[in-house]
Design a protein around this motif. Structure first.
Motif, PDB file in Angstrom:
ATOM      1  N   HIS A 151       0.808  -0.948   0.063  1.00  0.00           N
ATOM      2  CA  HIS A 151       0.203   0.197  -0.207  1.00  0.00           C
ATOM      3  C   HIS A 151       0.419   1.249   0.035  1.00  0.00           C
ATOM      4  O   HIS A 151       0.385   2.541  -0.247  1.00  0.00           O
ATOM      5  N   THR A 152       2.458   0.940   0.378  1.00  0.00           N
ATOM      6  CA  THR A 152       2.889   1.838   0.169  1.00  0.00           C
ATOM      7  C   THR A 152       3.430   2.747  -0.956  1.00  0.00           C
ATOM      8  O   THR A 152       3.320   3.839  -1.439  1.00  0.00           O
ATOM      9  N   THR A 153       2.399   2.331  -2.637  1.00  0.00           N
ATOM     10  CA  THR A 153       2.309   2.181  -3.274  1.00  0.00           C
ATOM     11  C   THR A 153       3.847   2.382  -4.561  1.00  0.00           C
ATOM     12  O   THR A 153       4.417   3.030  -5.286  1.00  0.00           O
TER      13      THR A 153
ATOM     14  N   TRP B 130      -1.810   8.789  -8.617  1.00  0.00           N
ATOM     15  CA  TRP B 130      -1.989   8.331  -6.830  1.00  0.00           C
ATOM     16  C   TRP B 130      -0.898   8.359  -6.569  1.00  0.00           C
ATOM     17  O   TRP B 130      -0.477   8.544  -5.174  1.00  0.00           O
ATOM     18  N   ALA B 131       0.376   6.981  -6.720  1.00  0.00           N
ATOM     19  CA  ALA B 131       1.749   6.583  -6.386  1.00  0.00           C
ATOM     20  C   ALA B 131       2.553   7.653  -5.958  1.00  0.00           C
ATOM     21  O   ALA B 131       2.558   8.243  -6.370  1.00  0.00           O
ATOM     22  N   LEU B 132       3.138   6.812  -4.761  1.00  0.00           N
ATOM     23  CA  LEU B 132       4.171   7.685  -4.464  1.00  0.00           C
ATOM     24  C   LEU B 132       5.650   7.146  -5.797  1.00  0.00           C
ATOM     25  O   LEU B 132       5.629   6.086  -6.139  1.00  0.00           O
TER      26      LEU B 132
ATOM     27  N   GLU C 288       1.581   8.272   6.081  1.00  0.00           N
ATOM     28  CA  GLU C 288       0.476   8.308   5.469  1.00  0.00           C
ATOM     29  C   GLU C 288      -0.489   8.591   3.813  1.00  0.00           C
ATOM     30  O   GLU C 288      -1.819   8.400   4.289  1.00  0.00           O
ATOM     31  N   HIS C 289       0.538   7.799   3.583  1.00  0.00           N
ATOM     32  CA  HIS C 289       0.159   7.901   2.006  1.00  0.00           C
ATOM     33  C   HIS C 289      -1.099   6.296   2.502  1.00  0.00           C
ATOM     34  O   HIS C 289      -1.333   5.593   1.330  1.00  0.00           O
ATOM     35  N   LEU C 290       0.007   5.219   2.548  1.00  0.00           N
ATOM     36  CA  LEU C 290      -0.723   3.812   3.090  1.00  0.00           C
ATOM     37  C   LEU C 290      -1.443   4.369   3.549  1.00  0.00           C
ATOM     38  O   LEU C 290      -2.342   3.209   3.069  1.00  0.00           O
ATOM     39  N   ASP C 291      -2.327   4.582   4.876  1.00  0.00           N
ATOM     40  CA  ASP C 291      -3.975   4.976   4.735  1.00  0.00           C
ATOM     41  C   ASP C 291      -4.698   5.904   4.077  1.00  0.00           C
ATOM     42  O   ASP C 291      -5.668   5.223   3.324  1.00  0.00           O
ATOM     43  N   ASP C 292      -3.854   6.719   3.015  1.00  0.00           N
ATOM     44  CA  ASP C 292      -4.779   7.394   1.655  1.00  0.00           C
ATOM     45  C   ASP C 292      -5.209   6.252   1.068  1.00  0.00           C
ATOM     46  O   ASP C 292      -6.183   5.921   0.823  1.00  0.00           O
ATOM     47  N   GLU C 293      -4.007   5.311   0.631  1.00  0.00           N
ATOM     48  CA  GLU C 293      -4.305   4.791  -0.392  1.00  0.00           C
ATOM     49  C   GLU C 293      -5.408   3.801   0.310  1.00  0.00           C
ATOM     50  O   GLU C 293      -6.509   2.864  -0.817  1.00  0.00           O
TER      51      GLU C 293
END
Length: 799
Positions: free
Chosen positions: A517-519, A616-618, A636-641
């Protein structure tokens, strides 16, 4: 039942301040002056006199909305924080800008002078709390957010502690002697949004509409005020600490007895600015806020008015009673799930005098979810039987384990588990549809980290990881259909092992979904032993996780992380340690050791969803240089994804049963632009409608949506607002909503950097403005899209 609050007392003063909208208020310590900050980037200093105020000066220098203001104890200096990413220090006598201690940051949400007037704390969107002297020199290293964006700051009255709130986190209190964390007191689910500290008291307000009162020394919870139907964006204390005032996203201002929590008075239809435009005077019983449109300052007495008004506690009890009846009725009919719109329609029919039922309904659902009585998904769906959903989720995981290496077809699996024939799966009087049930089950699996949505074009298919054995294979078999983009080393030399004796809900599957989910990983392969992945620039990592039951030395969760680059290994180990610490606050730090983890990267890897790698992805370029800032960003990005995937699943299951998230207002020439933006919002899990140009249908479509987006384009600017086709329907919609007591959330979106059209109504100027297009830089484009997504969701999500 507690005493009923009386009506809001009449305002003692009022004056026009910022036509573009008011964002911040701050009283001088002598109570003689009031500083205001606006969306126009201006700071104005006023002296209230009689029923109005004298403008003493205007401070110019910010390029974005001024979000926070703070006076030094001697009132000689004023600090400001703004959306342009700068902090300013101003001479309040001359209006001169003396220093800019911070610049080139993301937006600054909060500034606060210490009681000694020699230290200034500032924090905001870059997840760092920076403390400097009045000349901008750092006092200590930047303090990272425990989770997401900082929202508010408060010093203890003696200056020995500094408290801060952040998105997705509890209150954090630092000891200012050595800048270590003194405490993170827990107060139940929901982000803490605002904090206020005064002699003898400490109060916080959270996203679930609650105000918590704390013992300021022991930091123990003393009392809870549960009286708002939306997030509490601001708490402020009266000059003697006997009275508290709160501003909430349920569009009310309320005043409370700080000792007992008894409501004193409440003002409905208040401006719901999340930047916190509410401030009690430090010397007198006055409260400063805004008018309903957020453009004018209003002053009210904190003392209650004479005469009883409608009791908010009584109204809240009536709302809760109707919702319980709705839930009980659904249970009797065998319908395990409700859309929020259906429940609020029942609520509005039962309580026609209640002007804004939806805010109350959402708050009741949130509170029910906190209490474990129901599940709350996507900000709009309630489930009556969480235990049944958990059972179905367990069944899906078991079914996926029986066919390793394949995606889980969610709806057919749920249909088999329900024992329902596909022909009868579309609902009816017998119960909820299989699509609805599958969407809720999928959202539960994604939220709890047991499954992963890998293709946004097929949200009904999930990947369910399994990682429970310790043995490592000679080669990890590929599970996907892509090919390796470039050659990589055949083995990874070293690994970091983390052993958590008490992992609680942090399971091996959740470890692997957290990594994906970190992308940051564009190609990957997985089996029941672990995960092999390539970063976005082609470097391999290997993560394994297993859980051993018992109390022996090898029991608990064991995670191993190996990577071709040390920085990747360090990032993942720090991230997973942080995730587990939040999932299990009482867990001891992990036992760490270095080990080996042999790996042969397979020649066939699963490609990540192309839609996810677009807006969307990092990427590697997104990561800040400081390791702790990298971890905070990825966390934070993990929970956003995860939230994005949850919304996609719910939209798949509830098609046709819920109203749009946004409706785009645009002129016919901008149809292609509206279609492109709607497509990007859909990929983020939102329902977006557009393309309507007739006055009556446009009005009805907007009333049906949650948010209205106004596209400010070159075509519209060339026409001007009064001559354009949107002016008449906007005027008609505004008149209708004011008559009915409704409020439409407007988000103007500037396309290709165009200036707003001439004649744009002041009310539309008063809202935060977002950007779209005009950027070749992918990171900037995604940043604009993320900001817009946050603006759409901010009033109806808990964090």
């Amino acid at each position: 039942m507690t005493a009923r609050p009386v009506a809001c007392p009449p305002a003692t003063a009022g004056w026009a301040a910022h036509p573009a909208g008011l964002c911040a208020l701050s009283w001088s310590h002598d109570g003689q002056r009031l500083a205001t900050g606006g969306n126009d980037g201006l700071i104005k200093i006023w002296r209230p006199r009689g029923g109005t105020a004298e403008l003493l000066g205007t401070l110019r220098g910010h390029d974005g909305a001024v979000r926070s203001l703070s006076w030094t104890p001697d009132d000689a200096l004023l600090a400001s924080g703004a959306e342009d990413g700068t902090v300013g220090i101003w001479d309040t006598a001359t209006g001169e800008r003396l220093a800019t201690p911070q610049r080139n940051r993301r937006w600054v949400n909060a500034v606060a002078w210490a009681p000694d007037g020699r230290r200034l704390a500032a924090a905001g969107g870059d997840r760092r709390l920076v403390v400097t002297d009045r000349y901008g020199r750092p006092v200590t290293r930047p303090l990272p957010s425990p989770y997401g964006v900082f929202l508010s700051l408060a010093w203890s009255p003696d200056g020995s502690a500094l408290a801060a709130t952040a998105r997705g986190a509890e209150l954090t209190v630092w000891d200012t002697a050595d800048w270590t964390v003194r405490a993170r007191p827990a107060a139940g689910p929901g982000s803490v949004w605002t904090v206020c500290w005064w002699p003898g008291g400490l109060a916080t307000g959270n996203a679930a509409g609650r105000v918590h009162l704390w013992d300021p020394r022991a930091l123990r919870l003393r009392a809870t005020i549960d009286g708002h139907g939306g997030a509490v964006a601001r708490v402020t204390a009266g000059h003697d600490g006997a009275v508290l005032a709160t501003l909430s996203h349920d569009q009310t201002v309320a005043v409370w007895d700080a000792r007992t929590g008894r409501p004193l008075w409440r003002r409905a239809d208040a401006y719901p600015g999340w930047t916190g435009c509410l401030e009690a005077s430090p010397t007198a019983g006055l409260l400063a806020g805004t008018d309903a449109d957020g453009q004018e300052v209003r002053l009210w007495p904190l003392a209650p008015a004479d005469g009883a008004g409608p009791g908010e506690q009584e109204t809240a009890a009536r709302v809760g009673g109707v919702l319980r009846e709705v839930l009980d009725d659904a249970r009797r009919r065998g319908r395990d799930h409700l859309t929020l719109t259906g429940a609020t329609a029942r609520l509005a029919a039962a309580l026609p005098a209640l002007r804004k039922p939806e805010g109350w309904a959402e708050a009741e659902f949130v509170r029910g979810a906190d209490a474990g009585a129901l599940g709350f998904f996507g900000g709009r769906v309630a489930a009556l039987d969480p235990a049944r959903l958990r059972g179905l989720a367990d069944g899906c995981v078991t079914a996926a384990a029986a066919a390793p290496g394949a995606d889980l077809p969610l709806r057919p699996t749920v249909e088999r588990l329900l024992g329902a024939a596909p022909a009868a799966a579309e609902g009816g009087d017998g119960g909820p549809s299989a699509a609805t049930t599958a969407a809720l089950v999928g959202a539960l699996l994604v939220r709890t980290g047991r499954a992963l949505l890998t293709d946004t074009t097929r949200p009904g298919e999930l990947w369910v990881p399994h990682a429970e054995t310790e043995a490592e294979p000679d080669a990890a078999p590929g599970t996907g259909h892509g090919t390796l983009p470039e050659a990589v080393p055949e083995t990874l030399p070293d690994a970091e092992e983390l052993r958590f004796p008490h992992a609680g809900p942090y399971t091996p599957a959740r470890v692997l979904t957290d990594v994906l989910h970190t992308t940051l990983f564009r190609h990957w392969a997985a089996d029941h032993r672990g995960l092999t992945a390539l970063t976005d620039d082609g470097h391999p990592v290997r993560v394994t996780a297993r859980f051993t039951a018992g109390d022996g030395p090898g029991s608990g969760l064991t995670v191993r992380v190996a990577a071709a680059r040390d920085e990747d290994r360090a990032l993942l180990t720090a991230l997973l340690t942080r995730r587990l610490a939040r999932a299990c606050p009482d867990a001891a730090p992990p036992v760490r050791r270095t080990t080996s983890l042999p790996l042969t990267v397979p020649g066939s890897l699963r490609p990540w969803d192309p839609a996810a790698t677009g807006g969307w992805a990092l990427t590697r370029e997104d990561l800040p240089p400081r390791p702790e800032d990298r971890v905070a960003l990825v966390d934070e990005h993990l929970d956003d994804e995860r939230a994005r995937q949850e919304r996609l699943l719910l939209n798949e299951g509830f098609a046709g049963h819920d109203r749009p998230d946004v409706h785009l207002w645009h002129i016919p020439e901008d149809h292609a632009t509206a279609a492109a933006l709607a497509a990007e919002l859909t990929a983020l899990g939102l329902r977006a409608t557009y393309g309507e140009h007739r006055t009556d249908p446009l009005t009805e479509s907007t009333l049906d949506a949650r948010t209205a987006l106004l596209l400010l384009t070159p075509s519209l600017a060339a026409r001007g607002w009064p001559a354009g086709p949107l002016a008449e329907p906007y005027a008609r919609l505004t008149a209708r909503t004011r008559a009915s007591g409704r409020r439409i959330r407007w988000l103007p979106v500037t396309v290709n950097g165009v200036e707003p059209p001439a004649g744009l109504p002041d009310h539309l100027h008063s809202f935060d403005r977002y950007e779209y297009g005009g950027e070749d830089n992918r990171t900037a484009h995604r940043g604009h899209l993320d900001a817009l997504l946050g603006g759409i969701l901010i009033d109806r999500t808990r964090s």
